[in-house]
Design an enzyme around this catalytic site. Structure first.
Site, PDB file in Angstrom:
ATOM      1  N   HIS A  36     -12.199  40.670  16.090  1.00  0.00           N
ATOM      2  CA  HIS A  36     -13.211  41.695  16.351  1.00  0.00           C
ATOM      3  C   HIS A  36     -14.365  41.100  17.161  1.00  0.00           C
ATOM      4  O   HIS A  36     -14.517  39.882  17.223  1.00  0.00           O
ATOM      5  CB  HIS A  36     -13.763  42.286  15.049  1.00  0.00           C
ATOM      6  CG  HIS A  36     -12.924  43.393  14.492  1.00  0.00           C
ATOM      7  ND1 HIS A  36     -11.900  43.156  13.593  1.00  0.00           N
ATOM      8  CD2 HIS A  36     -12.941  44.736  14.703  1.00  0.00           C
ATOM      9  CE1 HIS A  36     -11.338  44.315  13.266  1.00  0.00           C
ATOM     10  NE2 HIS A  36     -11.955  45.282  13.922  1.00  0.00           N
ATOM     11  N   LYS A  49     -19.554  42.249  14.508  1.00  0.00           N
ATOM     12  CA  LYS A  49     -18.999  42.842  13.287  1.00  0.00           C
ATOM     13  C   LYS A  49     -19.509  42.106  12.059  1.00  0.00           C
ATOM     14  O   LYS A  49     -19.450  40.882  11.980  1.00  0.00           O
ATOM     15  CB  LYS A  49     -17.472  42.826  13.327  1.00  0.00           C
ATOM     16  CG  LYS A  49     -16.855  43.563  12.150  1.00  0.00           C
ATOM     17  CD  LYS A  49     -15.403  43.878  12.383  1.00  0.00           C
ATOM     18  CE  LYS A  49     -14.791  44.623  11.200  1.00  0.00           C
ATOM     19  NZ  LYS A  49     -15.456  45.907  10.947  1.00  0.00           N
TER      20      LYS A  49
END
Length: 247
Positions: A132, A136
């Site tokens: 990600h 995040k």
């Protein structure tokens, strides 16, 4: 429907775009620094992509206001008892999804079938890795945890997940769930089934936020008239069937 957006960042704006395209209106917009009031007015459903620390209060406000709620925020599962207490105190519906992407829900079903096949293929070890963007907050992602639980449900020789970096040999019974954070990656999840002879890779790669946003809006269309707590993964096929003709 009249929708309140809780968390008006990139995801909130994409949800707004899709909701309006599907004929809904936006009643309120709340960014992370602009919390909910004590009551929500002129709202049918709230869609929450905000911050884990605000989820319990947001649920309480929605239940007290008689407003259905869709939660896409992750990282709050340790507060599940408080959320369920709030949900059970009201007459509305709350639907949570660790990932509202339609493609990801289909991917989860594929992973479930793969895990069933691996149950009788002892030569194959199974592991999971996700990537990600650098902003995040939670690691592993809620989606990775959901996929890992899907594997554990069918692959009985795996009895627990290891979510930290391994600096040595892991137990055969551990399912290793690893994470990478960096750049602008929207989200990539890969399940590896590896043997001496070959490797099978199952990958879901999100290209943008539109799939997540569409799933959240479909969930909002599905829950009116329902009560209690629902998990998007559990009712995904029902949501898809019901909302296929909703515009």
């Amino acid at each position: 429907m009249r929708i309140a957006l809780i968390g008006y960042g990139a995801m909130g704006r994409e949800i707004e775009r899709i909701a309006v395209e599907r004929g809904h209106s936006i009643a309120h917009r709340f960014d992370i620094d602009n919390p909910l009031p004590d009551l929500l007015t002129n709202t049918d459903v709230a869609i929450d992509f905000s911050n884990a620390q605000h989820v319990v209060r947001n649920v309480r406000v929605c239940m007290e206001s008689g407003v259905d709620m869709v939660i896409g925020t992750t990282g709050w599962m340790t507060q599940m008892d408080a959320v369920l207490d709030a949900v059970n105190s009201g007459e509305s519906c709350v639907m949570y999804g660790s990932n509202f992407s339609i493609g990801m829900q289909m991917f989860n079903l594929i992973v479930a079938r793969a895990a069933q096949l691996m149950q009788n293929a002892a030569d194959y070890d199974v592991m999971l890795h996700e990537l990600h963007h650098k902003r995040k907050a939670d690691s592993p992602s809620g989606t990775a945890i959901t996929l890992a639980n899907t594997i554990l449900e069918s692959l009985t020789r795996k009895t627990s997940m290891l979510t930290e970096t391994s600096h040595g040999r892991i137990a055969d019974s551990q399912l290793h769930v690893s994470s990478t954070r960096g750049g602008e990656i929207t989200g990539t999840h890969t399940v590896y089934c590896d043997s001496f002879s070959d490797t099978i890779e199952l990958t879901h790669r999100a290209k943008n936020r539109s799939g997540f946003a569409l799933g959240a809006v479909l969930a909002a269309e599905f829950i009116p008239g329902k009560k209690g707590y629902l998990d998007f993964a559990d009712v995904f096929e029902d949501v898809l069937s019901y909302t296929s003709g909703v515009r």
